[in-house]
Design a protein around this motif. Sequence first.
Motif, short mmCIF file in Angstrom:
data_model
loop_
_atom_site.label_atom_id
_atom_site.label_comp_id
_atom_site.label_asym_id
_atom_site.label_seq_id
_atom_site.Cartn_x
_atom_site.Cartn_y
_atom_site.Cartn_z
N TRP A 70 -2.96 -4.03 9.75
CA TRP A 70 -2.77 -3.64 8.35
C TRP A 70 -3.23 -4.77 7.44
CZ3 TRP A 70 -0.33 -5.44 4.05
CH2 TRP A 70 -0.26 -4.56 2.97
N LEU A 71 -2.88 -6.01 7.82
CA LEU A 71 -3.25 -7.16 7.01
C LEU A 71 -4.77 -7.33 6.96
CD1 LEU A 71 -2.42 -9.60 5.32
CD2 LEU A 71 -2.24 -10.90 7.44
N LEU B 269 -2.20 -13.43 2.47
CA LEU B 269 -3.42 -12.85 3.05
C LEU B 269 -3.99 -13.68 4.18
CD1 LEU B 269 -5.34 -11.48 -0.07
CD2 LEU B 269 -4.10 -10.18 1.68
N THR C 168 -7.01 -5.00 7.18
CA THR C 168 -7.49 -3.95 6.29
C THR C 168 -7.22 -4.32 4.84
OG1 THR C 168 -7.16 -2.28 7.99
CG2 THR C 168 -7.32 -1.49 5.73
N ARG C 169 -6.06 -4.86 4.56
CA ARG C 169 -5.70 -5.26 3.20
C ARG C 169 -6.62 -6.38 2.71
NH1 ARG C 169 -5.09 -4.33 -1.51
NH2 ARG C 169 -3.75 -5.66 -2.75
N ARG C 170 -6.92 -7.33 3.59
CA ARG C 170 -7.82 -8.42 3.22
C ARG C 170 -9.19 -7.88 2.83
NH1 ARG C 170 -7.13 -12.34 8.25
NH2 ARG C 170 -7.70 -14.11 7.00
N LYS D 82 4.94 -5.04 2.86
CA LYS D 82 3.61 -5.07 2.24
C LYS D 82 3.51 -6.20 1.22
CE LYS D 82 2.34 -0.18 2.63
NZ LYS D 82 2.12 1.04 1.81
N GLU E 82 -9.80 -4.84 1.69
CA GLU E 82 -9.65 -4.14 0.40
C GLU E 82 -9.71 -5.13 -0.76
OE1 GLU E 82 -5.87 -2.18 0.73
OE2 GLU E 82 -6.63 -0.65 2.09
N VAL E 83 -9.01 -6.26 -0.62
CA VAL E 83 -9.02 -7.27 -1.67
C VAL E 83 -10.42 -7.88 -1.81
CG1 VAL E 83 -8.07 -9.53 -2.39
CG2 VAL E 83 -6.55 -7.77 -1.44
N SER F 276 0.87 -9.07 1.75
CA SER F 276 -0.16 -9.19 0.70
C SER F 276 -0.12 -10.55 0.02
CB SER F 276 0.02 -8.08 -0.34
OG SER F 276 -0.28 -6.82 0.22
N CYS G 138 -9.35 -14.40 -0.01
CA CYS G 138 -8.80 -13.28 0.79
C CYS G 138 -8.21 -13.73 2.11
CB CYS G 138 -9.90 -12.25 1.03
SG CYS G 138 -10.47 -11.49 -0.49
#
Length: 167
Positions: free
Chosen positions: A111-112, A76, A114-116, A69, A118-119, A73, A138
């Motif tokens: 996952w990446l 990105l 989704t993380r992007r 992670k 979120e950021v 993270s 992002c």
Amino acid sequence: MPAVNDATIFSLGSTILPALSHADQANRLFVDHVTLAAGIHLAQTYGGLRPVALPVRGGLAPWQERRAKEILSANLDGNVPLNDVARECRLSVSHFSRAFRRTMGVAPHNWLLTRRIEVAKEKLRYSRLSLSEVALACGFADQSHLTRVFTGMIGVSPGAWRRALDE
């Protein structure tokens, strides 16, 4: 050898073709994920490789999950090779991909994404950056790339999402 109409290769090719035609929007993690799937399919279907029935194991160890992670993270834009992430977790690429999916419920690329998002939501909520600036911060190629992915995942455009916060 006669030509073969392979639905799996066609589907994988259809998936990766837009990324290859927009190289500025493709990320290394996504391309690695699709090419790994294609290689496994070809080896099993045409090369005689048979999957080995491995005992069902757990996913990533907690330290491996944290490290993966952290790396994802910190990158990105997705331009970190899957091999590098797997090596940091002391696993082969295929084992890492399976373990990550088992632990997180999705492939590293998903996952990446989704993380992007979120950021991006954090930046939209707590800063006055323009949508273009949020997109670049992002890891998206540009504002339209952010808008396409954000709208696809959230159901509204980033601009509309930000405006709804102010209401």
